[in-house]
Design an enzyme around this catalytic site. Sequence first.
Site, PDB file in Angstrom:
ATOM      1  CE  LYS A  28      37.012  43.105  32.749  1.00  0.00           C
ATOM      2  NZ  LYS A  28      36.456  42.812  34.073  1.00  0.00           N
ATOM      3  CG  ASN A  29      39.017  40.100  34.928  1.00  0.00           C
ATOM      4  OD1 ASN A  29      38.645  41.278  34.984  1.00  0.00           O
ATOM      5  ND2 ASN A  29      38.209  39.124  34.558  1.00  0.00           N
TER       6      ASN A  29
ATOM      7  CB  CYS B 164      26.531  43.129  38.678  1.00  0.00           C
ATOM      8  SG  CYS B 164      27.147  41.502  38.340  1.00  0.00           S
TER       9      CYS B 164
ATOM     10  NE  ARG C 180      32.408  47.637  33.887  1.00  0.00           N
ATOM     11  CZ  ARG C 180      31.950  46.935  34.909  1.00  0.00           C
ATOM     12  NH1 ARG C 180      30.663  46.740  35.047  1.00  0.00           N
ATOM     13  NH2 ARG C 180      32.770  46.425  35.800  1.00  0.00           N
TER      14      ARG C 180
ATOM     15  NE  ARG D 201      30.248  39.211  40.095  1.00  0.00           N
ATOM     16  CZ  ARG D 201      30.978  39.869  39.189  1.00  0.00           C
ATOM     17  NH1 ARG D 201      30.395  40.695  38.351  1.00  0.00           N
ATOM     18  NH2 ARG D 201      32.289  39.720  39.174  1.00  0.00           N
TER      19      ARG D 201
ATOM     20  CG  ASP E  26      34.814  35.980  32.700  1.00  0.00           C
ATOM     21  OD1 ASP E  26      35.828  36.449  33.227  1.00  0.00           O
ATOM     22  OD2 ASP E  26      33.711  35.927  33.280  1.00  0.00           O
TER      23      ASP E  26
END
Length: 416
Positions: A22-23, A116, A396, A121, A304
């Site tokens: 994803k990243n 968030c 997500r 952030r 993460d």
Amino acid sequence: MQKLAIQGGARLNGEVRVSGAKNAALPIMCASLLSADDLRLGNLPDMHDVATMKKLLQQMGVRIDSAAQGAIFNAAQVDRLEAPYDMVKTMRAAILVLGPLLSRFGEARVSLPGGCAIGSRPVDLHIKGLQAMGADIHIEHGYIHAQAKRLKGARILFELVSVTGTENLMMAAVLADGVTVLENAAREPEVVDLALCLIAMGAKIDGAGTDTITIVGVDRLHGADYCVMPDRIESGTFLVAAAATGGNITLTDARADILDSVLDKLREAGAKIVVSGDRISLDMQRRPAAVNVRTAPYPAFPTDMQAQFMAMNSVAEGSSMVVETIFENRFMHVQELRRLGALIEVEGNAAVIKGSAHLEGATVMATDLRASACLVIAGLVAQGETVVDRIYHLDRGYEHIEAKLSALGAQIRRIR
Ligand code: EPZ
């Protein structure tokens, strides 16, 4: 609100393919804005954030032809240089259009991402870097308004290591006039993946993967074919789930060379890990031993993966300490784990976990992407049924997670 119902107790067993990262996919999709030619991307993961990024680029005028596991992006007709609030508020990574829009079109209007669950952030380092390259930026009504006739190469020293900050400025620099040096740059593998894609498009970049990246601006970029790297956090998540359940799994299409800090910790917990090519096998014959974890920028232990290890530590033998140094509020999963019977005390950015022999299933609520993964892992080991609510967080950033877990023997089903 969709939920996941999980019957605990199954030991995960079997083979699972790792999806595209994803990243890496998110910044690489934004790189399509830097050229008028086709950017053909392979191994794009099928998950909500990728769909959101496609929608964001399409509303700017990028043409996207999606085929299975890939897509062709063409930004020849971009006519809207804006990332609206309703898209940015659900996905912070939308900020990654700022650098490319400024670099190719000289103008951008990007909504400030709200905070968030895991922290405020801010994006101050993105803005400071672009201003150092000559961009005129002001913030009005919650939007970043940026303009620059042509960005100029500059030496930019990051006061904090920022992954998307590094990515945004790298994309801003590829079409700038002159040389840009990014110091104290992020070294994450996803930054390297973006750099390799930009180089395939004709960019001149040296040093990606180190803390000093040098970019020599060129006049234009051309199209390219690029295949997104495998997701190291998805890989780590499945390995921790297997370790926590005392299972035996093999990841395919994986990369072990970017997971050293995670594999070291799993070995410390007692897992037998064998790597051969793009396959990583983990066999956990016994209850995991508790392991201490301290998050830090790559190549140190990834933030993460912090929540996932806390789930494993909750049922491990012994006590452990988890220290979160990247985000100021990334312990939202603690109170949910406590509902399952986990024994966790939090003091500032440190959590002390006393491993218990078992957890009891309960209804819990996901608060952010990796906290959701943590709760799924806890549900896999808890006795009885665990229902994880608000799993849109999970969707997500994980591709078909319940299908992949079911294929490994988990008793898991989605409740619509
Ligand atoms: C990226 O977020 C990842 N997201 C995050 O993954 C990951 O947790 C994070 O890097 C750290 O590894 C994407 O790549 C899309 P940062 P990013 O800028 O770039 C502070 C997931 O679960 N900071 O490296 O937003 C910031 O507050 C997500 O997949 C500033 O102060 O993170 C944080 O404390 C969650 N000012 C620290 O730096 C800035 O301008 C690191 O943030 C930028 C960052």
